[in-house]
Write a protein that holds these residues in place. Sequence first.
Motif, short mmCIF file in Angstrom:
data_model
loop_
_atom_site.label_atom_id
_atom_site.label_comp_id
_atom_site.label_asym_id
_atom_site.label_seq_id
_atom_site.Cartn_x
_atom_site.Cartn_y
_atom_site.Cartn_z
N TYR A 30 106.71 -58.26 22.85
CA TYR A 30 105.31 -58.02 22.25
C TYR A 30 105.29 -58.47 20.72
CZ TYR A 30 104.45 -55.12 26.27
OH TYR A 30 104.20 -54.49 27.54
N GLY A 31 106.26 -59.12 20.14
CA GLY A 31 106.22 -59.56 18.93
C GLY A 31 106.09 -61.12 18.79
N THR A 32 105.72 -61.40 17.50
CA THR A 32 105.30 -62.92 17.31
C THR A 32 106.34 -63.46 16.55
OG1 THR A 32 102.94 -62.47 17.72
CG2 THR A 32 103.56 -64.54 16.84
N ASP A 87 102.09 -57.26 16.25
CA ASP A 87 100.64 -56.59 15.99
C ASP A 87 100.32 -55.15 16.01
OD1 ASP A 87 97.61 -57.50 16.18
OD2 ASP A 87 97.64 -55.58 17.17
N VAL A 88 100.28 -54.56 14.77
CA VAL A 88 100.57 -53.06 14.89
C VAL A 88 99.54 -52.31 15.86
CG1 VAL A 88 99.79 -50.96 13.45
CG2 VAL A 88 100.82 -52.91 12.48
N LEU A 113 116.03 -51.89 16.45
CA LEU A 113 114.65 -51.58 16.76
C LEU A 113 114.06 -52.79 17.57
CD1 LEU A 113 112.31 -50.22 13.84
CD2 LEU A 113 111.46 -52.12 15.21
N ARG A 114 114.68 -53.86 17.04
CA ARG A 114 113.98 -55.25 18.01
C ARG A 114 114.41 -54.87 19.53
NH1 ARG A 114 115.32 -58.03 13.35
NH2 ARG A 114 117.07 -58.85 14.35
N SER A 159 106.68 -56.50 10.35
CA SER A 159 108.15 -57.02 10.73
C SER A 159 108.80 -55.99 11.28
CB SER A 159 108.70 -57.81 9.69
OG SER A 159 108.87 -57.01 8.65
N SER A 160 109.96 -56.13 12.00
CA SER A 160 110.96 -55.42 12.69
C SER A 160 111.75 -54.84 11.21
CB SER A 160 112.04 -55.89 13.37
OG SER A 160 112.80 -56.97 12.85
#
Lengths: 232, 232
Positions: free
Chosen positions: B30-32, B38-39, B20-21, B5-6
């Motif tokens: 690119y986040g969910t 996803d690393v 950061l986000r 997570s951020s």
Amino acid sequence: MPTVSSEELAAAAGVNSAKLRKDFSYLGSYGTRGVGYDVEYLVYQISRELGLTQDWPVVIVGIGNLGAALANYGGFASRGFRVAALIDADAAMTGKLVAGMPVRHTDELEKIIVENEVSIGVIATPAGAAQQVCDRLVAAGVTSILNFAPTVLSVPDGVDVRKVDLSIELQILAFHEQRKAGEGGAPAEAEGAVGVEGAAAKVTKPATTADSDRAGDDNKGPDGDVPAVMPA
Amino acid sequence: MPTVSSEELAAAAGVNSAKLRKDFSYLGSYGTRGVGYDVEYLVYQISRELGLTQDWPVVIVGIGNLGAALANYGGFASRGFRVAALIDADAAMTGKLVAGMPVRHTDELEKIIVENEVSIGVIATPAGAAQQVCDRLVAAGVTSILNFAPTVLSVPDGVDVRKVDLSIELQILAFHEQRKAGEGGAPAEAEGAVGVEGAAAKVTKPATTADSDRAGDDNKGPDGDVPAVMPA
DNA sequence: ATGTCTTTGTGAACGCGTGCACAAAGATGG
DNA sequence: CCATCTTTGTGCACGCGTTCACAAAGACAT
């Protein structure tokens, strides 16, 4: 030229004259209205504030190529730094002259630090030895460390560490170089060089996003300005 | 740990999670939501944006201690840089192996640049040779230069130069070290080390200001905040 | 299928640093 | 000694970057 105006200095440095004056004002009121700043006096004041008028003994630990390069570096002496000793763990190096100075063995580290009242240490060892050297330096009384080894050092509170990564600057150049080459397919593409090839295919993102791979989207940030992902 | 997570990343990096986000959002979405990033995918995207997935051939000119240190530096290869050639003006060096690579003579410089499509050059020569080397690199097609020589290089528009001064970081450490020692008389004072001793006495400022030498004044800036004269 | 819970993406507000503009200070010439 | 001119030192305002806070989105359990 005995005096300079903030305007002249600002033009030479490529900055705003008001900012320059405001910065100088933090050091005190050293200018003369209608005339400008006395060059010699200004140089002295700035030098003193920056610590250039003090004598800083330093030790360099790890006399490989980099350590030797640092020992020979001319910029140190002119900034008030004095190389008190060169230290290396290799017994074969002991006594050898580097930059006109005999290399001392690691066994003498603590003694050298204490005798010369060294408070700044430079680490130019391989990564594996860095933390150990760091610990010994700190234990002997060093409170500032310049680290060239590619490791993150852990130190107690009150000790400053600055890490120099020689490839960071190269990284920044490459980033701009990439920009110059245009957004489209750059030359010499080496997909997967970092060992994550296929990552885009493996992830659980919708195929449309992953496959389009950002080709064509305008990459605007949330506030609508240009992409600000840019080192230094 | 397949995702982060951020919030976790921000805590690890010591920054604000919102920032950061927002920074990540410049690269795309690119986040969910409800899960995080996803690393593996994130690493890939950042690597690509930074140019780490590309292969960057570089040449190092000037194979002295510093040049050799750079050639042996491990950090380059892992960041996508490939040392295409080591170049030195000293004929005695030609053919010698440094970091497992034969040193080439300066005469071949242009040929090497063109054949390897090198766009980034590293200058580790003495100050006197730097500008000349720089000119030849640029003429041969290099558009980014990393300069370790203590000279300011002049280049045509479109060419990026970054100068690395190995003593700057030391300077910053010394500055903080000076602060630690307190405002009062620091140890090992070497008045006049920069050759301007007595400057404070020679100037035309009122003696009161010059002699008190700022001892005791509270050094407040124009806006009343703490002295902000502090490198990095 | 629906509700709940987590975390993203981002509009809006805040704060800080930069630049503008001017009053005060001092030099210089009459 | 006074007027004028130059340049500093700094209050004030603008703009940008950071942070807050929340709606939208999606996962997951029921």
